[in-house]
Design a protein around this motif. Sequence first.
Motif, PDB file in Angstrom:
ATOM      1  N   GLY A 665       2.685   1.036   1.076  1.00 11.84           N
ATOM      2  CA  GLY A 665       1.761   0.059   1.648  1.00 11.84           C
ATOM      3  C   GLY A 665       0.772  -0.523   0.671  1.00 11.84           C
ATOM      4  O   GLY A 665      -0.251  -1.078   1.089  1.00 11.84           O
ATOM      5  N   GLY A 666       1.041  -0.419  -0.639  1.00 12.41           N
ATOM      6  CA  GLY A 666       0.130  -0.996  -1.621  1.00 12.41           C
ATOM      7  C   GLY A 666      -1.191  -0.261  -1.673  1.00 12.41           C
ATOM      8  O   GLY A 666      -1.309   0.913  -1.306  1.00 12.41           O
ATOM      9  N   LEU A 667      -2.206  -0.964  -2.140  1.00  7.88           N
ATOM     10  CA  LEU A 667      -3.544  -0.383  -2.230  1.00  7.88           C
ATOM     11  C   LEU A 667      -4.258  -0.496  -0.893  1.00  7.88           C
ATOM     12  O   LEU A 667      -4.060  -1.458  -0.142  1.00  7.88           O
ATOM     13  CB  LEU A 667      -4.363  -1.094  -3.311  1.00  7.88           C
ATOM     14  N   ASP A 668      -5.098   0.473  -0.596  1.00  3.93           N
ATOM     15  CA  ASP A 668      -5.848   0.491   0.662  1.00  3.93           C
ATOM     16  C   ASP A 668      -7.028  -0.462   0.553  1.00  3.93           C
ATOM     17  O   ASP A 668      -7.958  -0.238  -0.219  1.00  3.93           O
ATOM     18  CB  ASP A 668      -6.328   1.906   0.952  1.00  3.93           C
ATOM     19  N   GLU A 669      -7.013  -1.515   1.355  1.00  2.00           N
ATOM     20  CA  GLU A 669      -8.035  -2.553   1.254  1.00  2.00           C
ATOM     21  C   GLU A 669      -9.385  -2.141   1.818  1.00  2.00           C
ATOM     22  O   GLU A 669     -10.374  -2.857   1.644  1.00  2.00           O
ATOM     23  CB  GLU A 669      -7.516  -3.831   1.911  1.00  2.00           C
ATOM     24  N   SER A 670      -9.441  -0.994   2.493  1.00  2.00           N
ATOM     25  CA  SER A 670     -10.754  -0.494   2.911  1.00  2.00           C
ATOM     26  C   SER A 670     -11.509   0.138   1.746  1.00  2.00           C
ATOM     27  O   SER A 670     -12.707   0.392   1.846  1.00  2.00           O
ATOM     28  CB  SER A 670     -10.597   0.526   4.041  1.00  2.00           C
ATOM     29  N   LEU A 671     -10.818   0.403   0.644  1.00  2.94           N
ATOM     30  CA  LEU A 671     -11.445   0.863  -0.600  1.00  2.94           C
ATOM     31  C   LEU A 671     -11.515  -0.340  -1.521  1.00  2.94           C
ATOM     32  O   LEU A 671     -10.585  -0.644  -2.254  1.00  2.94           O
ATOM     33  CB  LEU A 671     -10.624   2.000  -1.214  1.00  2.94           C
TER      34      LEU A 671
END
Length: 795
Positions: A665-671
Amino acid sequence: MTPAAPPGRIALSLHPLHHLEQEHAVDGRDRWSAVGVDPQFRVLHHDGERFDAGWYLLELELHVEEGYLDNPCFYPDYGQGSGDQARVPIPKPETPYATLRTVVRFDHDVRRLRFDPSTAPCVFQIGTMRLTRIGKLAAAGLMLRRLASRIAAQPSLLRVVSSDLVAAIRAGGVRGFGDWLYRFHEAHHVGISLDYQAWIQRFDTLNEGDLRQMRDRARSFAHKPVISVLVPVYNTPEEWLRRCIDSVLAQVYGHWQLCIADDASTAPHVARVLAEYAARDPRITVVSRPVNGHISEASNSALQAATGAYIALLDHDDELAPHALYLMAKAINEQPALKLIYSDEDKLDDQGVRFDPYFKPDWNPELFLSHNMVCHLTVYEAGLIRSLGGFRRGFEGSQDYDLALRCVARLDAGEIGHVPHVLYHWRAIAGSTALSGGEKSYAQEAGKRALEEHMRATGHPDAQVTPVTGGYRVKRSLGSAEPKVSLIIPTRDRVDLLERCVESILDVTSYRNLELLIVDNQSSEPETLAYFDKIAARGNIRVLPYDAHFNYSRINNYAARQATGEVLGLINNDIEVIHADWLEEMVTHAMLPQNGAVGAMLYYPDDHIQHAGVIIGLGGVAGHAYVSMPRGFPGQHHRAQLTQNLTAVTAACLLVRRSVFEEVGGLDESLEVAFNDIDFCLRLAQRGYRNVWTPWAELYHYESATRGYEDSPQKKERFDGEVAKMQARWGRSLLWDPAYNPNLGVNGHNFPLAIPPRLPMRESLRSGRAVLVHPGPVIPHTTVPEARTDGAGLR
């Protein structure tokens, strides 16, 4: 105009900033309690808080009342914040009450200075504290006297540091010697040796009660396997031979057999000593070989005499810790499927002083290809060794590495276990490989041939094996087809950085099948926009506008969806390429099906290490290994110089197959800014991939040059929130990195000793688990959600 620092002797005053509580004064000295892991003082003097660059003598009256003062240091702010790259260590006081006199160096003019007294809870008093300006010659004199006194107190240190001193002088001349001397003075280079005696006394010394409890507990083991200890002997000095055999007789686990093969020794005392011991204990079997056949044949003779279900290997002048076989038997009871178990180790000098510990990671396939990390102590299932025909002639000097390589080729990761305790003491005497790998060059050549055969047997016939300092470099072949690589470079203005990054990639990199995706995050400077127009005309560069607030994860996910490469590279705009083959090196690792993320060796512009991999748990979440160490710094047992699996690497320069990136899922956009790369690597490990760090891809990193440091209230608030999110998500797994060791601390970047160990010895000896088994890079964790992406995010 800001006043300059005063000349001469400077009296300092301390003002608490964080994690400190002041108590009543004692005899005019301030009394403090460190109540967290990051106590901080602001350092002032009568003219303000600035200090000129240069050498200083630090004098500090210090009394530690409770606890342990761990990792005291200065954090100078040279104008870019108080980052770890500027950290100035202060040697720990040798007694609880001491006046410390030590040399410190500020590389640049200091705008603000912070003093962090400890990373462990403690109660302490501080009296007089002052800095005195001194010249280079005075500083060198003080450091040389400290060097001489340390070597006089511990002669084995001379052996530990001599080869690196010679290398430093060859590489840098007088300046190289000065830098090396300062590192030694800081206790960076050999700090683990300098502190090790006290650590042994506190945490690795058994009393009679401990030994008695282990004997009692061993009687209750459901399975009491006989462990046959193989010892090939040839003309061993009598003192060392007796100590070796006595260390087996002293084992608290009694189900052992000692199989000694005398390889036609010519020294008359050998037969006499062996006959004496064989008559003393029926568990000792002596085989006398009529003709000398060297160590492989002698080991096979000992193996033929072995009747145990497991085989342990012991050199004729080394020693086992008294609980060595107990913990191995305990591990076998805990994990009956284990067929290869290894422990941590250290060395013995000719006075019996222990030094130079190797606190190893759990099973680490890439590090194992770089050097023989499982030796010593190693215990094998006897049937496994016999099925391979035992030891092979022609690999003398590395016969144990050859055996381990052939065993590992037949084993799953879950059949290999690590006991994280020092169970083996390797004697460092002249002529021994324990003293220096150069003592036996034939051993290195034999190891090279063993590795080459292993690579052919495991499907890499074209792999090149090159001996290097500390081990080997194994370079696999990409073959004729180069997969396309998409390098993603987020940027905002600062065309000076971006241009250096882009042009160094295009001009220096030998790997040609690549594209560059420059993600423009709201640049506005005319020079930057003009550069975009210039490079957009090149066929392998695209400029992707991203008109939203900075979110590193979202920016990279956005670019990844538009990339056309089979391999994705996340590259900061403040990276500069050094060597032509960096990308080929990283792509080769990234294309192996078992691998996830691949990271590089990154340096600050002054040739000090910025990133040699990431250790989970440093500073509460994660931190870079060996920050601020000079280029060429070996690290613990050369781990800063060898390819290895690490749990995480920085996304400042990270490669990963596109399919794997999408799978998690790629990088976590909440971080948005911090820890998104750490979280990404942990999720890769959770899926069964192994992350790799290679020192053979070297680049410069002008860290945080565009965004700056986390030094504003808003940035600190966001950073603290991301720390809390990582701790909530990954829980206790942040305290246990399988690529690290519980005997190493999480309060420093240079593999410091853990005070106390995070897996206490007595816990392992009694009720706790003895062995650590990671069947693949599985990370223990709390429930982890899929990475969050918005809109057309990766799924």
